[in-house]
Design an enzyme around this catalytic site. Structure first.
Site, PDB file in Angstrom:
ATOM      1  N   ASP A 232       3.914  -8.901 -16.580  1.00  0.00           N
ATOM      2  CA  ASP A 232       3.893 -10.360 -16.623  1.00  0.00           C
ATOM      3  C   ASP A 232       4.818 -10.909 -17.707  1.00  0.00           C
ATOM      4  O   ASP A 232       5.440 -11.949 -17.522  1.00  0.00           O
ATOM      5  CB  ASP A 232       2.458 -10.868 -16.837  1.00  0.00           C
ATOM      6  CG  ASP A 232       1.704 -10.918 -15.515  1.00  0.00           C
ATOM      7  OD1 ASP A 232       2.278 -11.415 -14.530  1.00  0.00           O
ATOM      8  OD2 ASP A 232       0.560 -10.438 -15.460  1.00  0.00           O
TER       9      ASP A 232
ATOM     10  N   CYS B  10       0.690  -1.789 -22.005  1.00  0.00           N
ATOM     11  CA  CYS B  10      -0.015  -1.327 -20.798  1.00  0.00           C
ATOM     12  C   CYS B  10       0.686  -1.746 -19.511  1.00  0.00           C
ATOM     13  O   CYS B  10       0.163  -1.517 -18.432  1.00  0.00           O
ATOM     14  CB  CYS B  10      -1.461  -1.785 -20.805  1.00  0.00           C
ATOM     15  SG  CYS B  10      -1.639  -3.559 -20.730  1.00  0.00           S
TER      16      CYS B  10
ATOM     17  N   GLU C 105       1.194 -11.373 -22.611  1.00  0.00           N
ATOM     18  CA  GLU C 105       1.903 -11.348 -21.323  1.00  0.00           C
ATOM     19  C   GLU C 105       2.723 -12.613 -21.148  1.00  0.00           C
ATOM     20  O   GLU C 105       3.445 -12.756 -20.172  1.00  0.00           O
ATOM     21  CB  GLU C 105       0.905 -11.272 -20.167  1.00  0.00           C
ATOM     22  CG  GLU C 105      -0.060 -10.112 -20.273  1.00  0.00           C
ATOM     23  CD  GLU C 105      -1.015 -10.060 -19.099  1.00  0.00           C
ATOM     24  OE1 GLU C 105      -0.694  -9.376 -18.133  1.00  0.00           O
ATOM     25  OE2 GLU C 105      -2.066 -10.718 -19.147  1.00  0.00           O
TER      26      GLU C 105
ATOM     27  N   HIS D 202       0.820  -1.213   0.000  1.00  0.00           N
ATOM     28  CA  HIS D 202       0.000   0.000   0.000  1.00  0.00           C
ATOM     29  C   HIS D 202       0.847   1.254   0.000  1.00  0.00           C
ATOM     30  O   HIS D 202       0.477   2.273  -0.565  1.00  0.00           O
ATOM     31  CB  HIS D 202      -0.951  -0.005   1.198  1.00  0.00           C
ATOM     32  CG  HIS D 202      -2.242  -0.636   0.861  1.00  0.00           C
ATOM     33  ND1 HIS D 202      -2.895  -1.520   1.676  1.00  0.00           N
ATOM     34  CD2 HIS D 202      -2.991  -0.535  -0.251  1.00  0.00           C
ATOM     35  CE1 HIS D 202      -3.997  -1.922   1.085  1.00  0.00           C
ATOM     36  NE2 HIS D 202      -4.070  -1.336  -0.085  1.00  0.00           N
TER      37      HIS D 202
HETATM   38  C1  PEP Z   1       1.016  -6.600 -17.016  1.00  0.00           C
HETATM   39  O1  PEP Z   1       1.150  -7.769 -16.664  1.00  0.00           O
HETATM   40  O2  PEP Z   1       1.933  -5.911 -17.498  1.00  0.00           O
HETATM   41  C2  PEP Z   1      -0.284  -5.924 -16.876  1.00  0.00           C
HETATM   42  C3  PEP Z   1      -0.494  -4.746 -17.412  1.00  0.00           C
HETATM   43  O3  PEP Z   1      -1.241  -6.552 -16.142  1.00  0.00           O
HETATM   44  P1  PEP Z   1      -1.185  -6.619 -14.532  1.00  0.00           P
HETATM   45  O4  PEP Z   1      -0.080  -5.723 -14.074  1.00  0.00           O
HETATM   46  O5  PEP Z   1      -2.523  -6.184 -14.063  1.00  0.00           O
HETATM   47  O6  PEP Z   1      -0.912  -8.068 -14.318  1.00  0.00           O
HETATM   48 MG    MG Z   2      -0.590  -8.937 -16.205  1.00  0.00          MG
END
Ligand code: PEP
Ligand code: MG
Length: 551
Positions: free
Chosen positions: A435, A482, A411, A184
């Site tokens: 990931d 992302c 991912e 957090h």
């Molecule tokens: C990622 O794995 O880069 C992603 C954007 O998803 P999360 O971070 O929610 O696993």
């Molecule tokens: Mg991810």
């Protein structure tokens, strides 16, 4: 000078004198209580109630994500199971202090054993216990020091109650010796744009008053810095400040090539800030964040309401919503019920949704209804897709519900390697670099001991991203990014050079990325990317990109 390593949160850099957080209260002694059972029970009841009300009041004052965190903490304090655990110990003749200490500690150990998101809540529980014990002893709650001048705060792991109310005029930066990037402390530091490096084990040696440089972009704390290092850090801090006040133009390279800059969001309430910071839409809406504490699957109505709220904030703009990504660090009780030895390699993401297809169908129904009721351009994607067949499965089922633009997240290395086939079916791909890095380097993204492997600059990761970029070009499909990598300004340039067509990130990172993209043309980006891809490891890829960018 020496450099201490940790995990940087955001991209800022700051410098100043250290002030350490007070050490936690010593553990209460296990001595027999001199009060009656009723007296001890009443004392603890009063203290727990007072602490819960104070946490709620702090939450109210802080607002935003902090309010949710503090309300959750207040609920922890008054958890009936904890209350009965404390009661059992008081009945056995323990003091209120010791009963609270022991009962909370046993819960804490349970959370730590669960690991992931829940494990990182252990610090929240510790903080509640400390506050209750301090109240029982008539002492002030442990908290942030006030040395009378601005300072860099050094703590074991800040409690949400402290992070939420940090006085940003006084706290120049934050260093924690424990806590990972999803604690957090990290989440709130990111939201408040506090320059922070977490998990710096060696920071236990820092002393009050010594000057340090906290570099979140590099994930380092420099002790005993030279004048030159201090000046360089100040220049960077000034450059960031001016980038933050630059006009909110759409993302573009120096030659005018458009690179839409989008926001990663976990709640519809984040939309307003994202728009204010110039987000051109949403590149990743993490729907699972809405339901992390639900024991039952959300209803279509609940979901429709949340998605409608989100989409309404972006009329005419692209909004990429990800189907529930449950599992590993984000378990959802209603999707992940079986114990797994390696949950990151288990029934997570699309695999879990497919095993409970009714939940997927309800989510798609809610999304289609929200889409019909609003003006945003809805794109929907599946998490953790690892095969061409899964791509076919998800695109077919989503299109059944009238979803017009259906994509997949890349991912898992298998999807990157077969991206050309995947993108012959899906309308778009979005690369989750968090990931993708974890799976390419075989390093748990939540584990501090292997954090140095979790670096998206690694050329193996960059090569995979390049394969997806090329597959997008060949198929005429868009390839977004992302994961956190998109928020690193120079890496963002590399990603565009590798074929990314849009970048999505925490809204607070938009200004830095916008400013850096404007410094390079597409040809530059390709050249800088080639320099990074040609390196042997993450560190040399970063250095090679820096050198190429300076030409
Ligand atoms: C990622 O794995 O880069 C992603 C954007 O998803 P999360 O971070 O929610 O696993
Ligand atoms: Mg991810």
């Amino acid at each position: 000078m020496s450099e201490l390593r940790g995990v940087g949160i955001g991209l800022g850099v700051t410098q100043g004198p250290v002030a350490r957080m007070a050490e936690p209260l010593p553990a209460p002694e296990d001595v027999p209580s001199t009060r009656t059972q009723a007296e001890e029970t009443a004392r603890v009841g009063e203290a727990v109630g007072a602490v819960a009300r104070e946490l709620e009041a702090r939450g109210e004052q802080a607002g935003g994500a902090a309010r949710d965190v503090l309300e959750a903490q207040a609920m922890m304090a008054e958890d009936p199971t904890l209350e009965s655990e404390v009661g059992t110990r008081i009945a056995a003749g323990k003091t209120g202090e010791f009963a609270v200490y022991e009962a909370f500690a046993s819960f804490r150990d349970m959370l730590v054993a669960m690991g992931g998101y829940l494990g990182e809540r252990a610090a929240d529980l510790d903080d509640v216990a400390q506050r209750v014990i301090a109240r029982l002893r008539g002492l002030p709650a442990p908290g942030v020091p006030d040395p009378g001048h601005p300072f860099v705060l050094v703590a074991k792991d800040l409690a949400p109650a402290d992070t939420a109310l940090l006085d940003l005029d006084k706290v120049l930066g934050l260093i924690t010796t424990e806590g990972g990037p999803t604690s957090h402390t990290a989440i709130l530091a990111r939201e408040k744009s506090i320059v922070a490096v977490v998990g710096v084990a060696a920071a236990t040696g820092l002393v009050d008053g010594e000057t340090v440089i906290v570099d979140a972009a590099a994930g380092t704390v420099t002790t005993d810095p030279t004048e030159e290092e201090l000046t360089r850090a100040q220049h960077r801090a000034d450059a960031r400040k001016s980038a933050a006040s630059a006009p909110l133009t759409p993302g573009a390279l120096a030659d005018g090539t458009k690179v839409p800059l989008l926001a990663n969001l976990g709640k519809p309430e984040g939309a307003e800030e994202a728009v204010a910071l110039g987000a051109e839409g949403v590149g990743l809406f993490r729907t699972e964040f809405l339901f992390l504490s639900s024991s039952q699957a959300p209803t279509v109505e609940q979901q429709r309401e949340a998605y409608t709220k989100l989409l309404s904030a972006f009329p005419g703009k692209k909004v990429v919503v990800r189907a529930l990504d449950a599992g590993a660090d984000k378990p959802l009780a209603f999707l992940n019920d079986a114990h797994e030895e390696n949950p990151a390699l288990g029934l997570r993401g699309l695999r879990a949704l497919r095993a409970s297809e009714d939940i997927l169908r309800e989510q798609l129904t809610a999304l289609a209804e929200a889409d019909a009721a609003t003006e945003a351009d809805l794109w929907v994607m599946a998490p953790m897709v690892s095969t061409v067949e899964e791509t076919e499965y998800f695109t077919t089922i989503a299109r059944e519900y009238g979803i017009k633009t259906v994509g997949v997240m890349v991912e898992v290395p298998s999807s990157a390697i077969l991206a050309e086939r995947v993108l012959s079916i899906a309308d778009f791909a979005s690369i989750g670099t968090n990931d993708l890095t974890q799976y390419t380097l075989a390093a748990d993204r939540l584990l501090g001991s292997v954090a140095s492997f979790q670096d998206p600059w690694h050329p193996a990761v960059l090569r995979l991203i390049g394969m997806v970029g090329e597959a997008g070009r060949v198929n005429g499909k868009q390839v977004g990014i992302c994961g956190e990598a998109a928020a690193d300004p120079l890496l963002a340039v590399v990603l565009v050079g590798l074929g990314a067509t849009s970048l999505s990130m925490a809204p607070t990172a938009l200004a830095d990325v916008r400013a850096t993209l404007l410094e390079h043309t597409l040809d530059d980006a390709k050249r800088i990317a080639a320099a990074a891809v040609g390196a042997d490891d993450a560190g040399s890829a970063r250095d090679a990109a820096r050198a190429a960018a300076a030409k």
